[in-house]
Scaffold this motif. Structure first.
Motif, PDB file in Angstrom:
ATOM      1  N   UNK A 285       0.836  -1.201   0.000  1.00 19.51           N
ATOM      2  CA  UNK A 285       0.000   0.000   0.000  1.00 19.51           C
ATOM      3  C   UNK A 285       0.869   1.248   0.000  1.00 19.51           C
ATOM      4  N   UNK A 286       1.836   1.248   0.900  1.00 23.36           N
ATOM      5  CA  UNK A 286       2.719   2.413   0.978  1.00 23.36           C
ATOM      6  C   UNK A 286       3.412   2.649  -0.356  1.00 23.36           C
ATOM      7  N   UNK A 287       3.905   1.567  -0.941  1.00 21.40           N
ATOM      8  CA  UNK A 287       4.638   1.732  -2.195  1.00 21.40           C
ATOM      9  C   UNK A 287       3.728   2.214  -3.313  1.00 21.40           C
ATOM     10  N   UNK A 288       2.529   1.705  -3.335  1.00 15.28           N
ATOM     11  CA  UNK A 288       1.616   2.178  -4.371  1.00 15.28           C
ATOM     12  C   UNK A 288       1.424   3.687  -4.263  1.00 15.28           C
ATOM     13  N   UNK A 289       1.123   4.126  -3.043  1.00 22.42           N
ATOM     14  CA  UNK A 289       0.832   5.549  -2.846  1.00 22.42           C
ATOM     15  C   UNK A 289       2.050   6.399  -3.189  1.00 22.42           C
ATOM     16  N   UNK A 290       3.201   5.999  -2.646  1.00 26.14           N
ATOM     17  CA  UNK A 290       4.411   6.784  -2.846  1.00 26.14           C
ATOM     18  C   UNK A 290       4.757   6.878  -4.337  1.00 26.14           C
ATOM     19  N   UNK A 291       4.674   5.751  -5.018  1.00 29.81           N
ATOM     20  CA  UNK A 291       4.998   5.766  -6.439  1.00 29.81           C
ATOM     21  C   UNK A 291       4.082   6.733  -7.173  1.00 29.81           C
ATOM     22  N   UNK A 292       2.829   6.680  -6.827  1.00 27.05           N
ATOM     23  CA  UNK A 292       1.862   7.557  -7.483  1.00 27.05           C
ATOM     24  C   UNK A 292       2.207   9.022  -7.242  1.00 27.05           C
ATOM     25  N   UNK A 293       2.508   9.356  -5.997  1.00 26.25           N
ATOM     26  CA  UNK A 293       2.809  10.748  -5.664  1.00 26.25           C
ATOM     27  C   UNK A 293       4.099  11.203  -6.333  1.00 26.25           C
ATOM     28  N   UNK A 294       5.106  10.326  -6.306  1.00 30.93           N
ATOM     29  CA  UNK A 294       6.389  10.707  -6.906  1.00 30.93           C
ATOM     30  C   UNK A 294       6.239  10.889  -8.415  1.00 30.93           C
ATOM     31  N   UNK A 295       5.462  10.004  -9.003  1.00 31.21           N
ATOM     32  CA  UNK A 295       5.254  10.103 -10.446  1.00 31.21           C
ATOM     33  C   UNK A 295       4.614  11.443 -10.807  1.00 31.21           C
ATOM     34  N   UNK A 296       3.601  11.792 -10.060  1.00 27.29           N
ATOM     35  CA  UNK A 296       2.961  13.081 -10.303  1.00 27.29           C
ATOM     36  C   UNK A 296       3.962  14.221 -10.176  1.00 27.29           C
ATOM     37  N   UNK A 297       4.766  14.162  -9.118  1.00 27.23           N
ATOM     38  CA  UNK A 297       5.698  15.257  -8.864  1.00 27.23           C
ATOM     39  C   UNK A 297       6.766  15.333  -9.951  1.00 27.23           C
ATOM     40  N   UNK A 298       7.316  14.182 -10.321  1.00 26.70           N
ATOM     41  CA  UNK A 298       8.369  14.174 -11.342  1.00 26.70           C
ATOM     42  C   UNK A 298       7.824  14.674 -12.677  1.00 26.70           C
ATOM     43  N   UNK A 299       6.670  14.173 -13.009  1.00 29.29           N
ATOM     44  CA  UNK A 299       6.074  14.589 -14.275  1.00 29.29           C
ATOM     45  C   UNK A 299       5.848  16.099 -14.293  1.00 29.29           C
ATOM     46  N   UNK A 300       5.269  16.598 -13.208  1.00 28.21           N
ATOM     47  CA  UNK A 300       4.997  18.030 -13.144  1.00 28.21           C
ATOM     48  C   UNK A 300       6.297  18.829 -13.228  1.00 28.21           C
ATOM     49  N   UNK A 301       7.324  18.370 -12.506  1.00 26.39           N
ATOM     50  CA  UNK A 301       8.588  19.104 -12.479  1.00 26.39           C
ATOM     51  C   UNK A 301       9.194  19.180 -13.881  1.00 26.39           C
ATOM     52  N   UNK A 302       9.268  18.018 -14.548  1.00 33.78           N
ATOM     53  CA  UNK A 302       9.902  17.997 -15.862  1.00 33.78           C
ATOM     54  C   UNK A 302       9.081  18.805 -16.861  1.00 33.78           C
ATOM     55  N   UNK A 303       7.791  18.631 -16.827  1.00 33.65           N
ATOM     56  CA  UNK A 303       6.972  19.354 -17.802  1.00 33.65           C
ATOM     57  C   UNK A 303       6.986  20.854 -17.547  1.00 33.65           C
ATOM     58  N   UNK A 304       7.018  21.232 -16.271  1.00 36.09           N
ATOM     59  CA  UNK A 304       7.072  22.663 -15.968  1.00 36.09           C
ATOM     60  C   UNK A 304       8.426  23.240 -16.369  1.00 36.09           C
ATOM     61  N   UNK A 305       9.487  22.429 -16.194  1.00 34.10           N
ATOM     62  CA  UNK A 305      10.814  22.879 -16.627  1.00 34.10           C
ATOM     63  C   UNK A 305      10.803  23.161 -18.125  1.00 34.10           C
ATOM     64  N   UNK A 306      10.176  22.263 -18.865  1.00 30.77           N
ATOM     65  CA  UNK A 306      10.098  22.471 -20.319  1.00 30.77           C
ATOM     66  C   UNK A 306       9.312  23.734 -20.635  1.00 30.77           C
ATOM     67  N   UNK A 307       8.268  23.927 -19.881  1.00 34.94           N
ATOM     68  CA  UNK A 307       7.384  25.049 -20.164  1.00 34.94           C
ATOM     69  C   UNK A 307       8.078  26.394 -19.927  1.00 34.94           C
ATOM     70  N   UNK A 308       8.821  26.481 -18.839  1.00 37.48           N
ATOM     71  CA  UNK A 308       9.434  27.770 -18.506  1.00 37.48           C
ATOM     72  C   UNK A 308      10.920  27.805 -18.867  1.00 37.48           C
ATOM     73  N   UNK A 309      11.367  26.827 -19.644  1.00 40.19           N
ATOM     74  CA  UNK A 309      12.777  26.760 -20.059  1.00 40.19           C
ATOM     75  C   UNK A 309      13.740  26.752 -18.890  1.00 40.19           C
ATOM     76  N   UNK A 310      13.452  25.903 -17.950  1.00 38.14           N
ATOM     77  CA  UNK A 310      14.322  25.776 -16.794  1.00 38.14           C
ATOM     78  C   UNK A 310      15.377  24.736 -17.168  1.00 38.14           C
ATOM     79  N   UNK A 311      16.649  25.045 -17.002  1.00 36.73           N
ATOM     80  CA  UNK A 311      17.675  24.103 -17.426  1.00 36.73           C
ATOM     81  C   UNK A 311      17.887  22.983 -16.419  1.00 36.73           C
ATOM     82  N   UNK A 312      17.730  23.327 -15.147  1.00 34.07           N
ATOM     83  CA  UNK A 312      17.994  22.320 -14.122  1.00 34.07           C
ATOM     84  C   UNK A 312      16.710  22.065 -13.346  1.00 34.07           C
ATOM     85  N   UNK A 313      16.382  20.787 -13.207  1.00 31.85           N
ATOM     86  CA  UNK A 313      15.162  20.483 -12.462  1.00 31.85           C
ATOM     87  C   UNK A 313      15.397  20.701 -10.971  1.00 31.85           C
ATOM     88  N   UNK A 314      14.522  21.450 -10.334  1.00 37.68           N
ATOM     89  CA  UNK A 314      14.622  21.501  -8.866  1.00 37.68           C
ATOM     90  C   UNK A 314      14.230  20.128  -8.296  1.00 37.68           C
TER      91      UNK A 314
END
Lengths: 434, 509
Positions: A285-314
């Motif tokens: 259960x824990x792993x399912x939840x964590x994976x889901x949350x991390x996936x959302x965060x990583x996806x958002x970070x990378x896509x937002x970096x692309x959107x605002x031309x951020x060279x380094x992902x925070x």
């Protein structure tokens, strides 16, 4: 993810080999599923109705764990557990069958819903027809075998999609479809949404999914009695010495690789806070939840970096806290946040922040392999049926199951903080009923 | 003097505790008032002489508006009336209620910040009088709505002395305001402003009295209903104060000849009445951080945790500085205190009198103090971190969308335990209701502004328990939001969202 831990796999490149070695098993399972589909469900067969009328006997976590006490690890507890499982599961499965039978007729004719119905009905039949009196170890072995088959069939029933799929895809299926019978539900109800009100669908799915968590817990707990008796920190599928830091670490390695495969880059995932925390929980259960949350965060970070031309992902920062009654896990990203108009619906089904067309298209075409990582990344854990957005709502059901919660706060054009609170289930074993 | 006052308070409070019955304590209270008159003024509600005059019947009252205004203007020397003398249910009120209902049926004309700014920016004599008349007609309506809320409470709650007192105060203010005739010239406006000022001052007792009243009534109404009542009460109170203070400030600025007002250049006047058109997100955080760190440095005698501003935007917006400062001060103060107390538990019990605090603060601020260097850097340095603190810093993140500004205050102060967390927004918290507002006995008057802490009108060491619910009231008044998530054992994150456009109407319901 359980497999991930068990086999120590955290590198996608190793997957092919792993899957190849295990290939016969998958084939068997797929065959198993296909044969199940042949079963005809008769109107005059009222066994399910009869069983559904029986009351369920909720079991507390404490009772469930008692079966696995090392000191009590003898035939009698094993048989006790078997008896409980044998008598309880048919009732619970029958109730699910009834719930499906009570859907509007048109919904029941939807192929996805229908196949789920058959699956539940078959599982019900399978266990119901097993001898009631499990009196010796031999019968119990057979019973456990059967449960295993049932659990796997509930995990991986994707025969049409599975055609021609390769090792990588198989990998996703075994790991993800453990959780993702729900996929069929979501696909089915997406197609049926004009026949049922959103509230009805939501209530049905919520009921169905939490009931399924209970059924799986009971079944897997009994199966687990036959497996990891030498691993002391495990009592069945409950880990009494679960280290969230380790779980998060393995999930984050996995998500980072997934993210790299799909986007070519991934943010760093840092873990801080009270990283030495140890608590009792169901690791899957824990792993399912964590994976889901991390996936959302990583996806958002990378896509937002692309959107605002951020060279380094925070980095995505995961903070662990150990409170008196709750374990807190905060996932903090700088992925630009969720638009205000979407905020109210992020925990609803059939919603996603990803546009649907290209992913669904990928499913039908030949390049399904190429799309796997993308699908897994963009949808819920199940991957293939994307654009349905069940990752967060499902994670929430898992978190709520033992009295925890998930809250999301969005800071516009900055990022999201997600707060996961999980009850330390050993502190309330008596109250928590499955 | 202050210790004496506190003794007195404690004595008085114990009497209340001993004699739960309201009627029984009345003679005792009056007695203590007589014996220690000068000090007692501070904590007993002050009311003008006009309040002792019984209500004229509704037929005669309308004929004599001028007498009412003259009595109010002489309200500067208030005789005291003890809490015990307030009557919860005056027989006149029941039949007088027709007058009230006439007002209560009218709907409120809400304003937006933008309207206040635009109206105030190009102020003329005519406009000032126009706005005076708006305030004059609006305040009785808003009061009437709230008086009706009081009247809808269960009867038993109306008999609580604290609630009864506020009810009476509201009635008096309502009667006073509704009888003011149309304002025609600047002199009448000035007089009107004086009346408003008097009322504002008298009503400073409302928050403490209501809070104590509500917490005493938690047996008689579910907490959520009490909270709803309280938050509507307080939001309406803010709204009336905003209208009154805006009128007073605009009038004062108009009368002050040195004040350049309504100049052509819009940028010239940052402050329109009590509204600032150029609130700077960074400056406000720094100001509040400076203040609360300063106080904590004195209270705990340690270098408080740094406040690091990770500002995504350096943005300005239109707001009432008092409001946003109160909210951010409360949040930062909570964070800093919990970080210090969590990381050095020995500092938890800090009792320090205001006099000593005052003294220490003066030392602290004097130029020869070694810490003063730090203050300068505090103001100059964006990440005001210079001296090393033993504590993990408070991280403040500011970001904005086209319509809103977000503040996130993130600390490692050990978080909030479940039982407290479930009641942080509640005025009538169920678990420790009697404990929650007990310290209000030491705070007779409260306007809920940062200045009260800054000037030590209210001791910052007092834990009143009203900071968060009050912040919520403030932020929701202009349509914003506040939320707080805690990780028990680690720390807490507070989130504030406010509208930056100032186009949200007052949120009164």
């Amino acid at each position: 993810m359980t497999l991930l831990r068990t086999f120590g796999i955290n590198n996608i490149n190793k997957l092919g080999k792993f899957c190849y070695n295990n290939l016969p098993t998958f084939r068997t399972q797929l065959r198993l599923y296909n044969t199940q589909q042949e079963v005809v469900v008769s109107f005059y067969d009222d066994k399910a109705t009869k069983y559904a009328e029986k009351s369920i006997r909720p079991v507390t976590l404490k009772e469930l764990m008692r079966f696995v006490q090392p000191s009590l690890n003898n035939t009698s507890t094993l048989l006790e557990s078997a008896k409980y499982t044998r008598s309880e599961l048919p009732v619970r499965l029958a109730r699910r069958v009834k719930a499906l039978q009570n859907l509007p007729f048109i919904v029941g004719t939807n192929p996805y819903i229908k196949s789920i119905y058959k699956l539940y009905y078959n599982s019900f039949e399978l266990i119901r027809s097993f001898p009631e009196n499990i009196c010796d170890k031999g019968i119990d072995e057979k019973f456990a075998e059967m449960l295993k088959e049932m659990v796997t069939s509930h995990s991986e029933n994707i025969p049409t999609l599975a055609k021609g799929m390769t090792f990588l895809l198989d990998y996703f299926f075994i790991n993800f479809f453990k959780f993702s019978l729900s996929l069929f539900f979501f696909k089915g109800f997406q197609e049926c949404k004009k026949y049922m009100s959103p509230e009805d669908i939501k209530n049905f799915l919520d009921d169905m999914i939490s009931a399924r968590i209970g059924i799986r817990l009971i079944a897997e707990q009994h199966i687990a009695l036959h497996n990891n008796l030498n691993d002391t920190s495990y009592t069945g599928i409950i880990d009494t010495k679960l280290q969230p830091q380790k779980s998060i670490q393995s999930c984050s390695n996995f998500v980072k690789e997934l993210c790299e495969v799909h986007y070519g880059s991934a943010p760093n995932i840092l873990i801080d806070g009270q990283i030495d925390t140890i608590f009792t929980y169901v690791p899957v259960h824990l792993e399912y939840i964590i994976t889901e949350l991390l996936k959302n965060s990583c996806r958002a970070t990378v896509e937002y970096s692309q959107k605002v031309n951020r060279t380094k992902h925070p980095p995505v920062i995961v903070t662990i806290s150990k409170g008196k009654n709750f374990i807190g896990i905060r996932v903090r990203d700088q992925g630009g946040g969720v638009p205000t108009k979407d905020l109210t619906s992020i925990f609803d089904y059939s919603y996603t922040t990803v546009p649907q067309d290209d992913i669904i298209g990928g499913l039908e075409g030949q390049n399904i392999l190429a799309n796997v990582s993308k699908m897994a990344m963009q949808s819920g854990l199940g991957g293939p049926i994307a654009g349905l957005g069940y990752g967060l709502p499902l994670a929430r059901i898992y978190a709520n199951y033992f009295g925890g919660s998930i809250d999301l706060v969005s800071l516009h054009d900055y990022g999201c903080d997600v707060f996961l609170r999980l009850k330390q289930i050993d502190k309330s074993l008596e109250d928590l009923e499955i | 003097m202050i210790t004496k006052l506190q003794n007195l308070n404690i004595r008085w409070f114990s009497q209340v505790k001993l004699n739960r019955s309201f009627i029984q304590i009345r003679p005792n209270t009056t007695q203590s008032t007589q014996t220690t008159s000068p000090e007692s003024i501070q904590f007993l509600p002050t009311l003008s002489s006009s309040h002792l005059i019984p209500f004229p019947s509704s037929s005669s009252s309308s004929n004599s508006p001028s007498t009412v205004t003259t009595t109010t203007s002489s309200s500067s020397s208030p005789p005291i009336k003890s809490i015990g003398q307030y009557r919860a249910y005056s027989p006149q009120h029941f039949y007088n209620n027709r007058v009230l209902e006439k007002y209560a049926y009218q709907s409120v004309n809400t304003v937006t910040l933008r309207q206040l700014i635009v109206f105030g920016r190009n102020i003329t004599k005519d406009r000032l009088i126009k706005s005076a008349n708006y305030v004059r007609s609006e305040l009785p309506i808003r009061l009437a709505h709230r008086i009706r809320d009081f009247q809808s409470l269960p009867f038993i709650i109306g008999t609580n002395p604290h609630i009864a007192m506020v009810y009476e105060l509201y009635w008096l203010a309502f009667e006073k305001l509704r009888k003011i005739p149309l304002i025609k010239d600047m002199d009448e406006n000035d007089e009107f402003c004086n009346t408003l000022k008097g009322l504002l001052k008298e009503h400073l007792v409302v928050i403490p009295q209501l809070s104590m009243g509500i917490s005493e009534c938690s047996n008689h109404l579910p907490p959520d209903q009490l909270d709803k009542f309280m938050s509507i009460m307080l939001r309406s109170r803010i709204s009336r104060r905003v209208l009154a203070e805006q009128q007073i400030t605009l009038t004062e600025n108009w009368n002050d000849h040195g004040y350049i007002y309504g100049a052509d250049g819009i940028g010239d006047n940052i402050n329109i009445g009590i509204v600032s058109t150029q609130c700077n997100s960074n400056d406000i955080v720094e100001k509040c951080a400076h203040m609360t760190r300063n106080l904590c440095r004195v209270i705990y005698k340690v270098e408080p945790p740094e406040v690091i501003v990770n500002n995504q935007v350096d943005t300005t917006f239109a707001y009432i500085p008092d409001h946003i400062e109160y909210i951010l001060y409360e949040l930062l103060h909570n964070s800093i205190r919990s970080v210090i107390e969590n990381h050095s538990p020995s500092l938890k019990d800090t009792s320090i009198s205001n006099e000593i605090l005052q003294q220490l603060l003066q030392d602290q601020n004097s130029p020869k103090s070694p810490k003063s260097l730090n203050f300068n850097s505090l103001l100059n340095n964006k990440n005001f971190s210079s001296s090393s603190s033993q504590y993990p810093p408070i991280l403040v993140t500011i970001c904005s969308s086209p319509t809103d500004i977000y503040f996130r205050i993130s600390d490692q102060g050990g978080g909030i335990s479940d039982d407290i967390y479930s009641n942080i927004w509640s005025f009538a918290s169920s678990t420790s209701s009697n404990k929650k507002f007990k310290n209000f006995i030491q705070v007779p008057q409260m306007a809920a502004t940062v200045q009260e802490y800054e000037q030590l009108i209210i001791s910052p060491t007092l834990n009143l328990g009203i900071g968060l619910p009050m912040s919520k009231v403030y932020v929701e008044y202009w349509g914003g939001g506040i939320n707080l998530f805690t990780m028990d054992g680690y720390g807490t994150d507070a989130y504030v969202k406010i509208s930056r456009l100032g186009n949200k109407e007052e949120n009164l319901e």
